[in-house]
Design a protein around this motif. Structure first.
Motif: not given
Length: 641
Positions: A120-123, A249-250, A260-261
C-alpha cells in the motif's frame, strides 16, 4: 510477525540468544568477512553478529539469516516447513470447487485476508527518510570488501527496485553492487534476471531507468528479493504474506519509485542505457569461486536516505556452507508446495544440499506410479524458473529420507545403473558457472534413483554388494598407476559405492586415460562411481569433494560411462572434477580461483580474536582451501608445461 525495522529483529535475536555484539573496531575491508566466514561455518551456522564499531556511523549486521532457526524467526514462522504448508492449504482452498452460495461466501474472509497483504502506498515521508544525505556518498556506509581478489567493496544484500516501463509492474531483485565512487556503483544483473529485462525495455525506449535500492527494514523484504517468483509478481506481496501485514510504501525523493517506509537505507538513482558499461568485479561468489570481471551497467546515485538508527545489513558468500545456504533452505521449503501444486503433482520433497551451492545439485523425491516418471520430473524441473540452472539432479522415491545424505547416497549406490539410469541434456547455465565450455550454456545430468518398473530394467543386480575399502590397496594402485596421487575409498565401508581419486594433472588427456584404467582395474570392479580431483584437494572432506566436483564439471563433457561387459558386473561412471585449463583440456575460458582469505588477514584476525567475545579461537576455513589456489588473483594461473 511484522518487524518495524531491523532493530526489532536484532532485539528478538538477542532475546533468543542468537546474536553476539562486537564492540571492538573491526575493519569492513576483509576483516569482518574473515570473522564471519569462521563463525558461519560453525555447527548450525554460528550466531548472528552485530559489529558496532566499523569506522563509520553505522553498525553492520551479518549472518542474520545464517541458521534454520534465524531464518524462521526472520520470516515470523515456527519453522520453515510451516510456511510451505500454509501456502499449500491456501492454494487448495482457493481452487477447490464450491458447492453452493454459502460455501462461496465462506471464502470472503480469506479473500479479505489476502487483500490485506497487498502493498500500500502512503503519503508523507517514511522512517527510511529521516536523514537525507545532502551530498550522497557511498563511502559513508560500511560496505564490505569481502575477499582479497575482489574488485573493491560490494553492497551484498541490496533489494533493487525496478519497474517495467510498459506495464508499470514492480520487481525487487538482489543484484550485487560494486562501489566505484561516492555516487557510482555497478549494477550486476545477469541476462536471465528481471532487472536485465527491464533495462532492455528502457534501452529500446531510449530512456533512463530509475532504480532504488533498499537495505534493511523487515527481514522479509530481503528474503523476498531473493525468492524465485514468476516475472510480474510483486515481491512485496510475498513479503506481506510472510509478515502477515501489508508493506507500506513511500515515494522516493529523486525518482518515482516506491520503497518500504521502514527500511534502514534507500539508495536512489538511475542507469542510463545509452552509457558505456563499467568493468565490474571480480567478486568472491556463492559458488565458492570468483566470478570474473565483466561489463555491467553504471548505477548513478542521486540520493541516499536512512533512518536515524540505521543498521547496515550485509552478507558474505564463498565456499559453502555460509549464510546463503539457509536462505536457500527457506526457498526450498517455501516453494516446494507451489511447484508441486502447479507443475509436478508427484513431487513429495526437495533438497538443495549446501555443497551444491543452490544450482549445482538438487535432490527430489516423487510418488512414482509409472515407468519414465523420473525423467519426466527432471525435464519439468529443468523448465521451472531458476531450476533451469540446475546441473545435477537426483530423483528418488519410496521411504528414502532425501535430507539424510548418507541414506540418499546408499540408495543411489543400490538402484542407479550408470549405463542406463543417467540422462544428459543441454540448456542454460547460471552466468556464474565457470565449468561449462560455453558462457551460460552447458549440459545437465539426471540420475534416476527411483525403484524401477520392469520396462526400465536393462540388467538386474539383485544381489549387488558394495565392495569394502580393504579391497582397494592404495599403495599397490599408486605403484601400478603412477598418475594416482591418493585414494579415499572409505565410503565403501558404509554402503556407498563412491571412491575419490586425486591426481597430479600434468599432461593432456591424463584424466580420461586414468578413468579407463580405474574402470578396468580389478580393485574397482564393484565400484559404480569414481570422482577424479586435483591433488591439492583434501579428499577426506566429503563436503569439499561434493562442492568441488559439482562445481567443476560440465556433466556431459566430464563424464565417462563404462558399461558392464558381463552379466552380474556393474557399470561405472567416472567424473572429471579437476580444474580445466587451455593447455591440458583445451578449455577456452579463464578458470577462477577458489574464494579464500589471505594469510595476512588470517593472522590479523587470529591476533584480535581474544578481544571479540566470540569464545575459543575458530581456525580460518581458508587454510583448508589455500592449497587449491593457483596464484593470488581471481584467475587461476596456468603453469607452462
Amino acid at each position: 510477525m511484522a518487524f518495524q525495522g531491523i532493530r526489532e529483529y536484532i532485539e528478538l535475536l538477542e532475546q533468543k540468544g542468537e546474536l553476539i555484539r562486537i564492540s571492538e573496531f573491526v575493519d569492513p575491508v576483509l576483516e569482518i568477512p574473515e570473522i564471519v566466514d569462521r563463525v558461519s561455518k560453525s555447527p548450525g551456522g554460528g550466531k548472528a553478529l552485530l559489529f558496532e564499531n566499523t569506522g563509520t556511523d553505522f553498525p553492520v549486521l551479518i549472518n542474520a539469516f545464517g541458521s534454520n532457526e534465524r531464518m524462521a524467526l526472520a520470516l515470523g514462522a515456527d519453522n520453515l516447513n510451516a510456511i510451505g504448508d500454509e501456502i499449500e492449504d491456501l492454494f487448495k482452498k482457493l481452487v477447490s470447487p464450491k458447492a453452493g452460495l454459502m460455501e462461496k461466501l465462506r471464502m470472503l474472509p480469506m479473500l479479505g485476508q489476502i487483500s490485506s497483504w497487498m502493498p500500500k502506498s502512503v503519503t508523507g515521508k517514511g522512517k527510511c527518510q529521516e536523514v537525507v544525505m545532502k551530498e550522497p556518498d557511498m563511502g559513508k556506509l560500511p560496505v564490505l570488501t569481502c575477499w582479497p581478489a575482489d574488485g573493491g567493496p560490494f553492497v551484498t544484500l541490496p533489494c533493487v527496485v525496478t519497474r517495467d516501463p510498459e506495464t508499470g509492474v514492480r520487481n525487487v531483485g538482489m543484484y550485487r553492487m560494486q562501489v566505484f565512487g561516492p555516487e557510482l556503483t555497478g549494477m550486476h544483473w545477469h541476462k536471465h534476471k528481471t532487472g536485465a529485462r527491464h533495462f532492455n525495455e528502457y534501452k529500446k525506449r531510449g530512456e533512463r531507468m530509475p532504480i532504488s535500492v533498499v537495505l534493511g527494514g523487515d527481514p522479509a523484504y530481503t528474503y523476498a528479493a531473493t525468492a524465485p517468483l514468476p516475472d510480474n509478481i510483486d515481491e512485496y506481496l510475498l513479503a506481506g504474506f510472510l509478515r502477515k501485514k501489508r508493506v507500506e510504501l513511500v515515494k522516493c525523493i529523486t525518482n518515482g519509485l516506491e520503497v518500504p517506509s521502514n527500511a534502514d537505507f534507500v539508495i536512489e538513482g538511475y542507469v542510463d542505457p545509452e552509457e558505456d558499461f563499467i568493468w565490474e568485479g571480480p567478486f568472491g561468489d556463492h559458488t565458492g569461486f570468483y566470478s570474473l570481471a565483466d561489463w555491467y551497467p553504471r548505477f548513478h546515485v542521486t540520493c541516499i536516505t536512512h533512518r536515524k538508527d540505521a543498521v547496515y545489513p550485509a552478507t558474505i558468500v564463498g565456499i559453502p556452507p555460509q549464510e546463503d545456504a539457509y536462505i536457500g533452505r527457506a526457498t526450498e521449503r517455501i516453494f516446494l508446495s507451489p511447484m508441486k501444486l502447479t507443475m509436478i503433482p508427484e513431487m513429495e520433497d526437495m533438497e538443495l544440499p549446501p555443497a551444491g551451492v543452490a544450482h549445482n545439485l538438487t535432490i527430489s523425491k516423487i510418488d512414482k506410479t509409472f515407468a519414465g516418471q523420473a525423467a519426466k520430473v527432471m525435464n519439468a524441473m529443468w523448465g521451472a524458473g531458476q531450476m533451469m540452472f540446475n546441473k545435477v539432479m537426483i530423483v528418488a522415491d519410496g521411504q528414502t529420507d532425501i535430507h539424510n545424505y548418507p541414506e540418499i547416497a546408499r540408495l543411489v549406490s543400490q538402484v542407479v545403473d550408470p549405463a542406463h539410469d543417467i540422462y544428459f541434456t543441454q540448456g542454460p547455465m547460471d552466468v556464474l558457472d565457470h565449468s561449462s565450455s560455453k558462457f551460460a550454456y552447458g549440459s545437465k545430468m539426471g540420475l534416476d534413483a527411483t525403484h524401477k518398473y520392469e520396462e526400465e530394467l536393462y540388467a538386474e543386480l539383485a544381489n549387488y554388494q558394495v565392495p569394502k575399502s580393504s579391497e582397494i590397496s592404495v599403495e599397490n594402485i599408486k605403484k601400478e598407476i603412477p598418475e594416482v596421487h591418493d585414494i579415499n575409498a572409505n565410503l565403501l565401508d558404509v554402503g556407498i559405492s563412491f571412491v575419490v581419486v586425486s591426481v597430479k594433472k600434468n599432461e593432456p588427456g591424463l584424466v580420461k586415460s586414468l578413468g579407463k584404467k580405474l574402470a578396468a582395474h580389478a580393485a574397482f570392479k564393484g565400484v559404480k562411481f569414481i570422482a577424479i580431483v586435483d591433488e591439492e584437494l583434501d579428499i577426506h572432506d566429503m563436503n569439499s569433494v561434493g562442492w568441488y566436483v559439482t562445481g567443476n564439471i560440465d556433466p556431459k563433457r566430464d563424464s565417462q560411462i563404462f558399461e558392464a561387459e558381463n552379466e552380474g558386473e556393474v557399470s561405472h561412471l567416472v567424473l572429471d572434477g579437476t580444474r580445466k585449463s587451455g593447455s591440458l583440456d583445451n578449455f577456452k575460458r579463464d578458470w577462477p580461483n577458489p574464494v579464500v582469505s589471505s594469510i595476512e588477514t588470517i593472522r590479523k584476525v587470529d591476533a584480535m580474536w581474544p578481544k571479540l567475545g566470540l569464545g575459543e579461537l575458530i581456525e580460518s576455513p581458508s587454510l583448508r582451501y589455500i592449497p587449491i589456489q593457483k596464484g593470488d588473483g581471481a584467475i587461476a594461473e596456468e603453469k607452462q608445461q
